[in-house]
Design a protein around this motif. Sequence first.
Motif, short mmCIF file in Angstrom:
data_model
loop_
_atom_site.label_atom_id
_atom_site.label_comp_id
_atom_site.label_asym_id
_atom_site.label_seq_id
_atom_site.Cartn_x
_atom_site.Cartn_y
_atom_site.Cartn_z
N ALA A 1 0.82 -1.23 0.00
CA ALA A 1 0.00 0.00 0.00
C ALA A 1 0.85 1.27 0.00
N LYS B 1 -4.34 1.59 0.10
CA LYS B 1 -3.62 2.34 -0.94
C LYS B 1 -4.44 3.55 -1.39
N LYS C 1 -4.20 6.25 1.29
CA LYS C 1 -2.90 6.93 1.19
C LYS C 1 -2.92 7.96 0.07
N VAL D 1 -1.71 -3.15 -6.85
CA VAL D 1 -1.66 -3.96 -5.63
C VAL D 1 -1.41 -5.43 -5.98
#
Length: 201
Positions: A50, A91, A94, A164
Amino acid sequence: MAASSGEGNASHERHTASQRAGEQGLLFDTTVATPPEDVGYRGPTACSAAGITYRQLDYWARTGLVEPSVRPAQGSGSQRLYSFRDILVLKVVKRLLDTGVSLQQIRTAVSHLRNRGVNDLARITLMSDGVSVYECTSADEVVDLLQGGQGVFGIALGRVWQEVEGSLAELPSERAMADGDDDDDHPHDELAHRRRSRKTG
């Protein structure tokens, strides 16, 4: 989370907005393989995939923003296991934080994403003007937002999914233990499973 709705039919503006969306990779539609639900990833692996710190991971789990869904922490020494979907959401969180979206808006977005099926996520593009987050599920909705000047940036979840997936292909995973399984006090990971299979086979 706001739903996108656009007005204005100027074909030139629409064409320009569509071009912008294409250049930014926001019009992304792909078929994805559903990841197994009983496979999880430890905290350090989730952080690596992530792109976050362990401190962020721990804080978000403790505050309920993104909790491990395969295996939560149970007392000292137990290992949390995050699902593919959890890491995808980590992710996205973020990316939204990096662009200045408030934690309150991110919580709303994450709550909304939790209610979506795993495969639905790959067809969603999140758009934001830095304040609100909008969900788009079609090219027209993305274009409407860009045309209205609301979408300053966007995140195509299908693209994040592939990122990912690529990261996790190189990292270790574990299968969640069913109740009553004997794990000899050690995590049940894929390599250990293969070693045991070789011995008994």
